[in-house]
Design a protein around this motif. Structure first.
Motif, PDB file in Angstrom:
ATOM      1  N   VAL A  37       0.829  -1.210   0.000  1.00  0.00           N
ATOM      2  CA  VAL A  37       0.000   0.000   0.000  1.00  0.00           C
ATOM      3  C   VAL A  37       0.864   1.261   0.000  1.00  0.00           C
ATOM      4  O   VAL A  37       0.579   2.217  -0.726  1.00  0.00           O
ATOM      5  CB  VAL A  37      -0.971  -0.025   1.192  1.00  0.00           C
ATOM      6  CG1 VAL A  37      -1.692   1.313   1.317  1.00  0.00           C
ATOM      7  CG2 VAL A  37      -1.971  -1.157   1.017  1.00  0.00           C
ATOM      8  N   GLN A  38       1.933   1.262   0.786  1.00  0.00           N
ATOM      9  CA  GLN A  38       2.786   2.449   0.806  1.00  0.00           C
ATOM     10  C   GLN A  38       3.461   2.663  -0.548  1.00  0.00           C
ATOM     11  O   GLN A  38       3.593   3.806  -1.006  1.00  0.00           O
ATOM     12  CB  GLN A  38       3.849   2.323   1.905  1.00  0.00           C
ATOM     13  CG  GLN A  38       4.677   3.586   2.088  1.00  0.00           C
ATOM     14  CD  GLN A  38       3.829   4.788   2.471  1.00  0.00           C
ATOM     15  OE1 GLN A  38       3.112   4.753   3.464  1.00  0.00           O
ATOM     16  NE2 GLN A  38       3.910   5.859   1.682  1.00  0.00           N
ATOM     17  N   ASP A  39       3.870   1.584  -1.207  1.00  0.00           N
ATOM     18  CA  ASP A  39       4.473   1.707  -2.532  1.00  0.00           C
ATOM     19  C   ASP A  39       3.486   2.337  -3.517  1.00  0.00           C
ATOM     20  O   ASP A  39       3.862   3.175  -4.346  1.00  0.00           O
ATOM     21  CB  ASP A  39       4.919   0.341  -3.057  1.00  0.00           C
ATOM     22  CG  ASP A  39       6.185  -0.161  -2.394  1.00  0.00           C
ATOM     23  OD1 ASP A  39       6.824   0.605  -1.643  1.00  0.00           O
ATOM     24  OD2 ASP A  39       6.545  -1.338  -2.627  1.00  0.00           O
ATOM     25  N   TYR A  40       2.235   1.923  -3.433  1.00  0.00           N
ATOM     26  CA  TYR A  40       1.210   2.484  -4.315  1.00  0.00           C
ATOM     27  C   TYR A  40       1.026   3.978  -4.051  1.00  0.00           C
ATOM     28  O   TYR A  40       0.995   4.790  -4.988  1.00  0.00           O
ATOM     29  CB  TYR A  40      -0.113   1.740  -4.107  1.00  0.00           C
ATOM     30  CG  TYR A  40      -1.312   2.447  -4.683  1.00  0.00           C
ATOM     31  CD1 TYR A  40      -1.622   2.360  -6.041  1.00  0.00           C
ATOM     32  CD2 TYR A  40      -2.134   3.218  -3.869  1.00  0.00           C
ATOM     33  CE1 TYR A  40      -2.717   3.025  -6.569  1.00  0.00           C
ATOM     34  CE2 TYR A  40      -3.235   3.887  -4.384  1.00  0.00           C
ATOM     35  CZ  TYR A  40      -3.525   3.785  -5.732  1.00  0.00           C
ATOM     36  OH  TYR A  40      -4.608   4.448  -6.248  1.00  0.00           O
ATOM     37  N   ASN A  59       2.311   9.863  -5.550  1.00  0.00           N
ATOM     38  CA  ASN A  59       2.591  11.133  -4.848  1.00  0.00           C
ATOM     39  C   ASN A  59       1.469  11.532  -3.899  1.00  0.00           C
ATOM     40  O   ASN A  59       1.140  12.711  -3.760  1.00  0.00           O
ATOM     41  CB  ASN A  59       2.853  12.260  -5.859  1.00  0.00           C
ATOM     42  CG  ASN A  59       4.085  12.016  -6.693  1.00  0.00           C
ATOM     43  OD1 ASN A  59       5.133  11.679  -6.159  1.00  0.00           O
ATOM     44  ND2 ASN A  59       3.958  12.157  -8.001  1.00  0.00           N
ATOM     45  N   LEU A  60       0.886  10.547  -3.246  1.00  0.00           N
ATOM     46  CA  LEU A  60      -0.152  10.784  -2.253  1.00  0.00           C
ATOM     47  C   LEU A  60       0.425  10.570  -0.858  1.00  0.00           C
ATOM     48  O   LEU A  60       1.073   9.549  -0.596  1.00  0.00           O
ATOM     49  CB  LEU A  60      -1.323   9.819  -2.450  1.00  0.00           C
ATOM     50  CG  LEU A  60      -2.456  10.260  -3.370  1.00  0.00           C
ATOM     51  CD1 LEU A  60      -3.369   9.079  -3.663  1.00  0.00           C
ATOM     52  CD2 LEU A  60      -3.257  11.388  -2.734  1.00  0.00           C
ATOM     53  N   ALA A  61       0.201  11.534   0.026  1.00  0.00           N
ATOM     54  CA  ALA A  61       0.514  11.275   1.429  1.00  0.00           C
ATOM     55  C   ALA A  61      -0.435  10.189   1.931  1.00  0.00           C
ATOM     56  O   ALA A  61      -1.594  10.125   1.522  1.00  0.00           O
ATOM     57  CB  ALA A  61       0.351  12.545   2.248  1.00  0.00           C
ATOM     58  N   ALA A  75       4.502   6.406   5.786  1.00  0.00           N
ATOM     59  CA  ALA A  75       3.263   7.108   6.113  1.00  0.00           C
ATOM     60  C   ALA A  75       3.564   8.483   6.692  1.00  0.00           C
ATOM     61  O   ALA A  75       4.550   8.664   7.418  1.00  0.00           O
ATOM     62  CB  ALA A  75       2.422   6.296   7.094  1.00  0.00           C
ATOM     63  N   SER A  76       2.697   9.463   6.382  1.00  0.00           N
ATOM     64  CA  SER A  76       2.955  10.850   6.777  1.00  0.00           C
ATOM     65  C   SER A  76       2.469  11.174   8.170  1.00  0.00           C
ATOM     66  O   SER A  76       2.900  12.152   8.784  1.00  0.00           O
ATOM     67  CB  SER A  76       2.270  11.796   5.794  1.00  0.00           C
ATOM     68  OG  SER A  76       0.864  11.578   5.791  1.00  0.00           O
ATOM     69  N   ALA A 100      -7.282   5.380  -5.249  1.00  0.00           N
ATOM     70  CA  ALA A 100      -7.061   6.703  -4.649  1.00  0.00           C
ATOM     71  C   ALA A 100      -6.496   7.688  -5.654  1.00  0.00           C
ATOM     72  O   ALA A 100      -6.768   8.893  -5.581  1.00  0.00           O
ATOM     73  CB  ALA A 100      -6.127   6.582  -3.444  1.00  0.00           C
ATOM     74  N   HIS A 101      -5.721   7.217  -6.618  1.00  0.00           N
ATOM     75  CA  HIS A 101      -5.127   8.122  -7.605  1.00  0.00           C
ATOM     76  C   HIS A 101      -6.162   8.738  -8.530  1.00  0.00           C
ATOM     77  O   HIS A 101      -5.859   9.701  -9.248  1.00  0.00           O
ATOM     78  CB  HIS A 101      -4.083   7.366  -8.434  1.00  0.00           C
ATOM     79  CG  HIS A 101      -4.654   6.272  -9.283  1.00  0.00           C
ATOM     80  ND1 HIS A 101      -5.056   5.057  -8.754  1.00  0.00           N
ATOM     81  CD2 HIS A 101      -4.910   6.205 -10.619  1.00  0.00           C
ATOM     82  CE1 HIS A 101      -5.515   4.291  -9.731  1.00  0.00           C
ATOM     83  NE2 HIS A 101      -5.446   4.964 -10.871  1.00  0.00           N
ATOM     84  N   LEU A 102      -7.396   8.221  -8.516  1.00  0.00           N
ATOM     85  CA  LEU A 102      -8.458   8.764  -9.355  1.00  0.00           C
ATOM     86  C   LEU A 102      -9.097  10.004  -8.744  1.00  0.00           C
ATOM     87  O   LEU A 102     -10.047  10.553  -9.308  1.00  0.00           O
ATOM     88  CB  LEU A 102      -9.519   7.684  -9.618  1.00  0.00           C
ATOM     89  CG  LEU A 102      -9.022   6.434 -10.359  1.00  0.00           C
ATOM     90  CD1 LEU A 102     -10.143   5.424 -10.514  1.00  0.00           C
ATOM     91  CD2 LEU A 102      -8.425   6.808 -11.716  1.00  0.00           C
TER      92      LEU A 102
END
Length: 362
Positions: free
Chosen positions: A34-37, A42-44, A66-67, A219-221
Motif C-alpha cells: 500500500v505504501q508503494d502504491y 505522490n499521495l501522502a 506514512a505521513s 485513490a489516484h483517481l
C-alpha cells in the motif's frame, strides 16, 4: 486472573484458544504494497490505527513512509501521543466539555493535532473552548456520498470553512471525506467545487483528505486529494478479499480456535464465539472462513461458541480437540476484543504486543 501470555519461541499451535495471531510476513507485505502504491502516485498516506490500536504497528507504517496517523477518538489519540506520535488526525465530531478539555490538553502536547467538524454547532463549541488557548486545526468533513457524517454540498462546506477562518482560536486545515467505495468522480467534483468557492474568498485549502480501504487502490483517481486514509489493509480480512483488494493469502490475521464438540456428524462447535469473532456480517451469510475446511460454514455465534455446519465438507471432517484457523469477516472489531496480539513467522511466536488502545471509544 491474568491469562497466560504467549512467549517468543512458542509454536502457535501450542497456545490456548481462542486467540488471534498475526503473520509477520503478510503484515509487512501489506504495509509495503500500500505504501508503494501511495508513493508512486505522490499521495501522502495516513493509516487509520483503529484496525490494530498498537503503537508498534503504527511505527512500522510511519517508518515505511506514512505521513501521520488517523485516530477515531480522543482516547485513542492520547495513547499514540504517549508513544511519540505528533501528526494525528481525529476524524470524529468532538462535543461536550469533558472531551474538549481532553482535546485541549492533547493539542498542547503535540505539534500536529487536527480534528474535523461538519456543523456550525461543533465549530462554535471548538472555537469557544479554544479561545485563549493554542489554536486548533479543524478540517470540514464532507459527505460525498457515504451517507454518514459530513456537510451535504460544496456550498455548505465552504460556508463552514469561512466560520472556522473567522474564529481566532481555530485554523482551517482543509477538507475530509469518507466516501462510498468507488465514487472517485463524486469526491473529485466535491473537492474541486468547494475549493472554487474558497478561492473566491482567498481561503487556502491545504489538506484534502480522502479515505477508506475499499477505495484504496483507486485513490489516484482523486487527483485533487492530498492524502488518503485507510486502516483494514494492514491485516486485511475476508471482506477485503471479496472486494478484490487482496487475496486470502494476504490476510495476516487468523483466529485460532479449537473444536470442542461434535454433537452430530454434520455439526461442530468451536470455542470462538462472538467474544472472539466479530458478529459483523458485512454482506456474508456466515461468520468467518475456516482455512482448513473452506466448505464448512460458521452459521451462528453465541458468546462463547461458534456453530459450524459441516454438511458440505467432503472427506475428512474436524475432530474434537483439533485446532483450526479462521479468517474473520472484519478484522478491526477483533482487535478490540483482545488485550494482546500475538505475532508469528512460520508458526513460531516472534513478539506479543499489547493492544494499547483497546476499549478506548471515548
Amino acid at each position: 486472573m491474568t491469562l497466560p501470555r504467549p512467549q517468543i519461541g512458542d509454536t502457535i499451535q501450542s497456545l490456548s484458544t481462542p486467540l488471534p495471531v498475526i503473520d509477520e510476513d503478510r503484515l509487512a507485505g501489506n504495509i509495503k504494497r500500500v505504501q508503494d502504491y501511495m508513493s508512486a502516485h505522490n499521495l501522502a498516506f495516513r493509516p487509520h490505527i483503529k484496525t490494530h490500536k498498537i503503537p508498534a504497528l503504527a511505527r512500522q507504517q510511519v517508518e515505511a513512509g506514512a505521513s501521520g496517523i488517523n485516530c477515531q477518538k480522543i482516547t485513542e489519540a492520547e495513547v499514540f501521543a504517549d508513544a511519540g506520535f505528533e501528526d494525528i488526525l481525529i476524524t470524529f465530531n468532538i462535543l461536550g466539555a469533558d472531551k474538549l478539555a481532553r482535546l485541549a490538553a492533547l493539542n498542547e502536547r503535540i505539534s500536529g493535532l487536527k480534528v474535523v467538524a461538519d456543523s456550525i454547532v461543533t465549530v462554535t463549541g471548538l472555537a469557544a473552548y479554544f479561545a485563549g488557548r493554542k489554536p486548533l486545526t479543524v478540517l470540514v468533513e464532507c459527505d460525498t456520498g457515504g451517507g454518514r457524517c459530513g456537510v451535504q454540498t460544496p456550498d455548505e462546506a465552504a460556508a463552514l470553512a469561512r466560520g472556522i477562518v473567522a474564529s481566532k482560536s481555530l485554523i482551517f486545515g482543509g477538507l475530509m471525506t469518507y466516501p462510498k467505495p468507488h465514487t472517485e468522480a463524486a469526491v473529485e467534483h466535491f473537492f474541486i467545487a468547494t475549493m472554487a468557492y474558497l478561492a473566491v474568498d482567498g481561503i487556502e485549502c491545504p489538506i484534502r483528505s480522502n479515505g477508506g480501504t475499499p477505495s484504496l487502490f483507486s485513490a489516484h483517481l482523486v487527483p485533487t486529494a492530498t492524502e488518503h486514509r485507510a486502516g483494514t489493509y494492514i491485516y486485511n480480512d475476508r471482506s477485503m478479499a471479496r472486494a478484490g483488494h487482496c487475496s486470502l493469502d494476504d490476510c495476516a490475521m487468523h483466529i485460532l480456535a479449537t473444536v470442542v464438540s461434535r454433537p452430530t456428524p454434520e455439526r461442530a462447535i468451536l470455542d470462538a464465539g462472538s467474544k472472539a469473532l466479530t458478529s459483523d456480517l458485512l454482506g456474508f451469510s456466515d461468520y468467518g472462513l475456516i482455512v482448513e475446511y473452506p466448505d464448512a460454514v460458521i452459521t451462528g455465534l453465541s458468546e462463547e461458541h461458534a456453530t459450524v455446519d459441516l454438511s458440505k465438507v467432503e472427506g475428512i471432517r474436524p475432530e474434537i480437540g483439533e485446532r483450526v484457523r479462521i479468517i474473520p469477516n472484519h478484522t478491526c472489531v477483533v482487535s478490540n476484543l483482545f488485550d494482546v496480539m500475538t505475532f508469528h513467522r512460520d508458526g513460531i511466536v516472534t513478539r506479543v504486543e499489547d493492544v494499547a488502545a483497546r476499549g478506548l471509544v471515548w
